[in-house]
Design an enzyme around this catalytic site. Structure first.
Site, PDB file in Angstrom:
ATOM      1  N   TRP A  56      -4.522  -0.861  -0.894  1.00 29.38           N
ATOM      2  CA  TRP A  56      -4.785  -0.842   0.485  1.00 29.38           C
ATOM      3  C   TRP A  56      -4.211  -1.734   1.666  1.00 29.38           C
ATOM      4  CZ3 TRP A  56      -6.274   3.779   1.489  1.00 29.38           C
ATOM      5  CH2 TRP A  56      -7.020   4.503   0.646  1.00 29.38           C
ATOM      6  N   ASP A  66     -10.617  -6.107   5.262  1.00 33.01           N
ATOM      7  CA  ASP A  66     -10.999  -4.959   5.058  1.00 33.01           C
ATOM      8  C   ASP A  66     -12.155  -5.154   3.741  1.00 33.01           C
ATOM      9  OD1 ASP A  66     -11.384  -2.496   3.919  1.00 33.01           O
ATOM     10  OD2 ASP A  66      -9.387  -1.923   3.725  1.00 33.01           O
ATOM     11  N   LYS A 103     -18.088   3.746   0.243  1.00 35.19           N
ATOM     12  CA  LYS A 103     -18.271   3.074  -1.540  1.00 35.19           C
ATOM     13  C   LYS A 103     -19.570   2.249  -1.475  1.00 35.19           C
ATOM     14  CE  LYS A 103     -13.949   4.008  -0.689  1.00 35.19           C
ATOM     15  NZ  LYS A 103     -12.783   3.034  -0.185  1.00 35.19           N
TER      16      LYS A 103
END
Ligand code: PLP
Length: 361
Positions: A102, A173, A197
């Site tokens: 990511w 993040d 999530k």
């Protein structure tokens, strides 16, 4: 009938209590005669929902008063562009720590807007660790320092936040470990995360941003993605994802009922220790992430004999253990054990893994 345990990395399992409450309130929210999906986002009912959600999140994470909480859209991937558009403020570079798939993606996206500097880590995997902070090499005048606190795909979690150079805000993040433990928000300039999530349904992106960073946006930044504009309009410059905000709000209340983030962290540690402890005790399975960086949220693991993968997944499904297949870039299996996964779910997984090993080992 008991629901199966769902180990999806995201969109992920939600607390059953929350789903039941949402089902009860589906047709008529609190006597309003409307589903939350049918309400004007500016009406008094939804105003109450969003204000309560914000207040509960502020309390859970102890967000200081000089930080704005924004309810946005576009997911974490959109933030990879929205962050540089808002925070570069004319600077030519920003520093990136790349510890997994990511953050590598975030680095690549930043190239559209600046010349990002790789302060630590590597742009290609496999990723199994966070480099030690003393090895970080910062550029001369970065607009911010970017990192990903939990690499969902690779299972690499950052437990120690690096010290950024003076005056350089840290942007994190936190999509896959936000609200999994207390964090000191004041050490960050900006925190963002997709909701799907550890918070609620897909479609909502949370942004927590320090006031003084609101004045740096590029004139080319779309208004709907300009933090200052979103903040000035109470996340209602455009229509926000109302239903996702409502569910997130129910999850925040559920978290408070569980005892808040300190209690949730205690449970998350217990779940992770149970699963990693078993993985360490056998040669039938293996994990690759170095111990200090093992994610408490996403646990990638492998069967040493990969020809058994299909049988493992089928057996797991039959035992009520869903979505254990690893990400295609890593392979093997991945158990995501977010806040809403009860200890019982991890116990059931470990029991199944032991039995599978007994039969095939
Ligand atoms: C899931 C995830 C993303 C991507 O989120 P989208 O909602 O698909 O944009 C980015 N970063 C991390 C850490 C994630 O877990």
């Amino acid at each position: 009938m008991a629901r199966p345990y769902n180990f999806s990395a995201g969109p992920a399992t939600l607390p059953e209590e929350v789903l039941r409450q949402a089902a009860e309130e589906m047709l008529d929210w609190h006597g309003s005669g409307m589903s939350v999906m049918e309400m004007s986002h500016r009406g008094k009912e939804f105003t109450q929902i969003i204000q309560q959600a914000e207040a509960d999140l502020r309390e859970l994470l102890a967000v200081p008063a000089n930080y704005k909480i924004l309810f946005m859209q576009g997911g974490a991937i959109a933030e990879n562009a929205i962050v540089p558009l808002n925070l570069l403020g004319g600077r030519a570079t920003a520093d990136y720590v790349v510890t997994g798939s990511w953050s590598a993606k975030s680095f690549k996206e930043a190239k559209k807007y600046c010349a990002p500097h790789l302060a630590a880590g590597s742009l290609s995997g496999p990723w199994h660790a966070v480099p030690p902070a003393p090895s970080f090499r910062y550029s001369a005048d970065p607009a911010y320092l970017f990192l990903c606190s939990n690499e969902t795909i690779d299972g690499v979690e950052m437990f120690d936040l690096p010290e950024a150079p003076a005056g350089v805000p840290i942007v994190a993040d936190m999509s896959s470990n936000i609200l999994s433990r207390p964090v000191e928000v004041s050490r960050y300039g900006l925190i963002f995360g997709g909701a799907q999530k550890n918070i609620g349904p897909a479609g909502l992106t949370l942004v927590i941003v320090r006031d003084d960073l609101l004045d740096r946006a590029s004139p080319l930044c779309p208004s709907a993605f300009e933090y200052k504009t979103v903040a000035a309009n109470g996340s209602m410059y455009n229509t926000p994802p109302t239903y996702a905000i409502y569910i997130a709000g129910l999850v925040f209340q559920w978290l408070k009922r569980q005892g808040g983030l300190a209690e949730i962290e205690r449970r998350n540690i217990a779940k992770a220790e149970l699963l990693y402890g078993y993985l360490d005790s056998t040669d039938f399975y293996l994990t690759k992430v170095e111990k200090p960086f093992r994610s408490r949220m996403n646990v990638p693991f492998f069967l040493r004999d990969e020809s058994l993968n299909e049988a493992f997944l089928e057996g797991a499904k039959a035992a009520g253990l869903l979505q254990l297949k690893g990400h295609k870039s890593v392979g093997g299996m991945r158990a995501s054990i977010y806040n809403a996964m009860p200890l019982k779910g991890v116990q059931a997984l470990v029991a199944f893994m032991k039995e599978f090993e007994r039969r095939h080992g």
